[in-house]
Design a protein around this motif. Structure first.
Motif, short mmCIF file in Angstrom:
data_model
loop_
_atom_site.label_atom_id
_atom_site.label_comp_id
_atom_site.label_asym_id
_atom_site.label_seq_id
_atom_site.Cartn_x
_atom_site.Cartn_y
_atom_site.Cartn_z
N GLU A 245 -12.16 20.75 -10.49
CA GLU A 245 -10.98 20.71 -9.66
C GLU A 245 -11.33 20.46 -8.19
O GLU A 245 -12.45 20.73 -7.75
CB GLU A 245 -10.17 22.00 -9.78
N ILE A 246 -10.35 19.92 -7.48
CA ILE A 246 -10.44 19.69 -6.04
C ILE A 246 -9.29 20.44 -5.40
O ILE A 246 -8.13 20.30 -5.83
CB ILE A 246 -10.34 18.18 -5.72
N TYR A 247 -9.58 21.26 -4.40
CA TYR A 247 -8.55 22.07 -3.74
C TYR A 247 -8.60 21.82 -2.24
O TYR A 247 -9.65 21.96 -1.61
CB TYR A 247 -8.77 23.55 -4.04
N LEU A 248 -7.47 21.41 -1.69
CA LEU A 248 -7.35 21.22 -0.25
C LEU A 248 -6.40 22.28 0.31
O LEU A 248 -5.24 22.34 -0.11
CB LEU A 248 -6.81 19.82 0.09
N GLN A 249 -6.90 23.10 1.22
CA GLN A 249 -6.05 24.10 1.86
C GLN A 249 -5.63 23.60 3.23
O GLN A 249 -6.47 23.25 4.07
CB GLN A 249 -6.78 25.44 2.02
N PHE A 250 -4.32 23.54 3.44
CA PHE A 250 -3.80 23.08 4.72
C PHE A 250 -3.83 24.21 5.75
O PHE A 250 -3.97 25.39 5.40
CB PHE A 250 -2.37 22.55 4.54
N ARG A 251 -3.73 23.85 7.00
CA ARG A 251 -3.73 24.86 8.06
C ARG A 251 -2.41 25.63 8.06
O ARG A 251 -1.39 25.15 7.57
CB ARG A 251 -3.95 24.19 9.42
N LYS A 252 -2.43 26.83 8.60
CA LYS A 252 -1.23 27.65 8.68
C LYS A 252 -0.22 27.00 9.63
O LYS A 252 -0.58 26.21 10.50
CB LYS A 252 -1.59 29.05 9.18
N VAL A 253 1.03 27.38 9.45
CA VAL A 253 2.04 26.90 10.39
C VAL A 253 1.66 27.39 11.79
O VAL A 253 1.13 28.50 11.95
CB VAL A 253 3.45 27.39 10.01
N PRO A 254 1.89 26.59 12.84
CA PRO A 254 1.43 26.99 14.17
C PRO A 254 2.13 28.22 14.71
O PRO A 254 1.59 28.94 15.56
CB PRO A 254 1.73 25.75 15.03
N HIS A 255 3.36 28.49 14.22
CA HIS A 255 4.08 29.68 14.68
C HIS A 255 5.06 30.09 13.59
O HIS A 255 5.82 29.25 13.07
CB HIS A 255 4.83 29.39 15.98
N SER A 256 5.06 31.36 13.23
CA SER A 256 5.98 31.84 12.21
C SER A 256 7.25 32.36 12.87
O SER A 256 7.19 33.22 13.76
CB SER A 256 5.34 32.96 11.38
N ILE A 257 8.40 31.85 12.47
CA ILE A 257 9.68 32.32 13.00
C ILE A 257 10.15 33.57 12.27
O ILE A 257 11.15 34.18 12.66
CB ILE A 257 10.76 31.23 12.90
N PHE A 258 9.42 33.92 11.18
CA PHE A 258 9.87 35.04 10.36
C PHE A 258 9.15 36.31 10.82
O PHE A 258 7.94 36.31 11.07
CB PHE A 258 9.55 34.78 8.88
N GLY A 259 9.87 37.38 10.87
CA GLY A 259 9.27 38.65 11.25
C GLY A 259 9.10 39.56 10.05
O GLY A 259 9.45 39.23 8.92
N ALA B 76 8.23 39.12 5.85
CA ALA B 76 8.13 37.69 5.60
C ALA B 76 6.92 37.09 6.30
O ALA B 76 6.25 36.21 5.77
CB ALA B 76 9.41 36.99 6.07
N ALA B 77 6.62 37.56 7.50
CA ALA B 77 5.46 37.06 8.22
C ALA B 77 4.18 37.38 7.47
O ALA B 77 3.25 36.57 7.41
CB ALA B 77 5.42 37.65 9.63
N ALA B 78 4.13 38.58 6.87
CA ALA B 78 2.95 38.96 6.11
C ALA B 78 2.81 38.17 4.82
O ALA B 78 1.71 37.99 4.29
CB ALA B 78 2.99 40.46 5.81
N ASP B 79 3.95 37.69 4.30
CA ASP B 79 3.93 36.92 3.04
C ASP B 79 3.46 35.48 3.24
O ASP B 79 3.15 34.81 2.26
CB ASP B 79 5.33 36.89 2.42
N MET B 80 3.45 35.00 4.47
CA MET B 80 3.12 33.60 4.72
C MET B 80 1.71 33.27 4.25
O MET B 80 0.75 33.97 4.57
CB MET B 80 3.23 33.29 6.22
N ARG B 81 1.60 32.20 3.50
CA ARG B 81 0.31 31.71 3.04
C ARG B 81 0.23 30.21 3.30
O ARG B 81 1.26 29.52 3.27
CB ARG B 81 0.11 32.02 1.55
N PRO B 82 -0.96 29.69 3.56
CA PRO B 82 -1.06 28.25 3.84
C PRO B 82 -0.75 27.42 2.60
O PRO B 82 -0.97 27.86 1.46
CB PRO B 82 -2.51 28.08 4.27
N ASN B 83 -0.22 26.24 2.83
CA ASN B 83 0.01 25.31 1.72
C ASN B 83 -1.32 24.86 1.14
O ASN B 83 -2.35 24.83 1.81
CB ASN B 83 0.78 24.08 2.20
N GLY B 84 -1.30 24.50 -0.14
CA GLY B 84 -2.52 24.02 -0.79
C GLY B 84 -2.20 22.94 -1.80
O GLY B 84 -1.12 22.95 -2.41
N LEU B 85 -3.11 22.00 -1.96
CA LEU B 85 -2.98 20.94 -2.96
C LEU B 85 -4.14 21.07 -3.94
O LEU B 85 -5.31 21.02 -3.55
CB LEU B 85 -3.02 19.57 -2.29
N LEU B 86 -3.80 21.29 -5.20
CA LEU B 86 -4.81 21.46 -6.26
C LEU B 86 -4.77 20.25 -7.18
O LEU B 86 -3.72 19.90 -7.72
CB LEU B 86 -4.54 22.74 -7.06
#
Length: 489
Positions: free
Chosen positions: A345-359, A362-372
């Motif tokens: 498999e090949i996995y690409l992890q994207f960078r986190k959003v530059p700023h979370s509008i959620f407090g 929800a902010a703790a739940d944020m995870r970076p996008n990934g393409l598998l």
């Protein structure tokens, strides 16, 4: 240079060997069943084994049955394939048999000839020189070579030089069977057939890339070969670097052999060297000890081999591609035997959003996008995105990671599953070298891998033990943890 025409004769050296029985003969059967072989194509099988044509045809039929024991072969297709096949024993150490083979090639030939050297690479030079000596390697001929070629840069250069004395580079098709897999070709389609991904495919948007080729099997009777090669030479130099090239290369001007290979070699030449000063921080070596695979006890590597050994059965490393697109992005490569599951498999992890509008939560739940991109055992693509968790909550939105999932077995459930050699044979027979490896690629890969092997020797960097059925030594986890990353498992 004249454009190659479809081959009228396929000559397979080593036709009684394991690769031929497991992959080559079944692939030719499937091509025959679908009407994809040229109507006038003849197949000349040869090996050192003394047997009659009838005996070889029986071996071929048994091999085709064994590939899918639950299915009944199409009798018309099977007979159609067998009618194309002749068998003639020959050995490079027997000039008379090679002369007879060359004479048979000339008798069967009606146009271009494709030679497939399904033998140990040490025989490539001798076979090609013998073909040339008997006038069977001139214009209108081409040759497929199985990788890995050699066991270091020097031996690869020697083999390439020997083959080049008989065949010019445009007529040499080096096989990495991973490039024939549907999933690998779909990686090319995913990258360059969709406007969505290319703007994101760079260091500004991608934080890390992981490439894993995991096997549950041990050395499986290949102990003597494997102990000489090890995971670094057997897998990293070969399959993993090809996958890395396809992930990291720039868009080629067109989908043709020269354009694609030119972009791949740029990646290999941009790899930062790993030497004695960096091997201890950038690489991990391992060797499996006794353990359990799928509930079954298995012996350690040294026990299977029957002697102590310092050969690695596991490699993890952090590679860096020093160019504008990928500067600062670690590429983690991992391969090993006796791991918990069989997976490529090949996995690409994207960078986190530059700023979370959620407090809050929800902010703790944020995870970076990934393409598998999974290549085996099943081919699929998953894009991990953040979504609202269904339900009502006084404390605001809750988020969950969900996947957009393209399951090839569902989406293309009526399409037959392909053996990689079906595509490779079809392309080689028709003279299309796009999915084959050029000489400078093989030598650039060896140069990079040789520096790692030499660094291990100079640093006295011995393999660390890991129990069979685990994901390698603990140091492989630490390799990623230093940069705040973790393996996708």
């Amino acid at each position: 240079m004249t454009h190659p025409t479809p081959a009228s004769l396929l000559t397979i050296f080593g036709a009684t060997g394991d690769l031929s029985r497991r992959m080559l003969l079944p692939s030719l059967y499937h091509l025959q069943a679908e009407g994809l072989l040229p109507e006038d194509l003849r197949i000349l099988a040869t090996a050192r084994t003394e047997m009659t044509r009838d005996s070889f045809l029986q071996l071929a039929a048994e091999s085709i049955h064994a590939r899918d024991p639950g299915a009944r072969p199409d009798d018309a297709a099977l007979q159609g394939l067998l009618q194309r096949i002749d068998y003639l024993p020959a050995g490079t150490d027997d000039a008379g048999s090679m002369q007879a083979l060359a004479a048979q090639i000339q008798r069967l030939r009606r146009g271009d000839v494709l030679y497939h050297l399904s033998t140990a690479p040490k025989f490539y030079g001798a076979i090609c020189q013998a073909l040339a000596a008997h006038g069977a390697a001139g214009a209108g001929t081409r040759v497929m070579l199985e990788k890995p070629i050699g066991n270091d840069l020097a031996s690869a250069v020697a083999i390439n030089d020997a083959v080049a004395r008989a065949f010019d580079e445009s007529r040499i098709y080096r096989v990495d069977h991973y490039l024939g897999k549907e999933g690998v070709q779909n990686l090319i389609a995913l990258r360059f057939g969709n406007a969505l991904f290319e703007p994101l495919w760079n260091s500004r948007q991608i934080e890390q890339v992981q490439i894993t080729v995991a096997e549950t099997v041990g050395v499986e009777g290949r102990g003597d070969y494997y102990d000489e090669a090890g995971a670094l030479r057997d897998m990293v130099q070969n399959h993993l670097l090809q996958l890395l090239c396809l992930v990291a290369m720039e868009p080629p001007a067109r989908f043709d052999p020269t354009a694609v290979r030119n972009e791949k070699i740029k990646v290999l030449r941009s790899l930062r060297a790993i030497d004695q000063h960096s091997v201890t921080s950038e690489t991990v070596r391992g060797q499996y000890s006794a353990g359990a695979i799928e509930g079954r006890l298995v012996p350690g590597y040294a026990e299977e081999l029957g002697r102590p050994s310092q050969t690695e059965t596991f490699v993890a490393l952090r590679a860096h591609i020093d160019n504008w697109r990928w500067s600062g992005v670690p590429f983690y490569l991992r391969t090993g035997k006796r791991l918990p599951s069989r997976s490529t498999e090949i996995y690409l992890q994207f960078r986190k959003v530059p700023h979370s509008i959620f407090g809050g939560a929800a902010a703790a739940d944020m995870r970076p996008n990934g393409l598998l991109i999974k290549l085996q055992p099943e081919e699929r693509i998953e894009l991990a995105l953040m979504s609202k968790t269904p339900g009502l909550d006084r404390h605001g939105l809750r988020l969950s990671q969900v996947t957009l999932d393209l399951d090839f077995h569902q989406e293309f459930r009526h399409a037959p599953r392909r053996i990689a050699y079906e595509r490779l044979y079809l392309d080689a027979i028709e003279g299309n070298g796009t999915l084959f490896v050029r000489r400078d690629e093989t030598e650039a890969a060896w140069e990079w891998v040789d520096a790692i092997a030499e660094g291990w020797r100079e640093a006295g960097f011995a393999p660390r033990p890991y129990p069979a059925g685990t994901w390698g030594p603990g140091a492989a986890v630490a390799l990623l943890d230093r940069l705040g990353h973790a393996w996708r498992e």
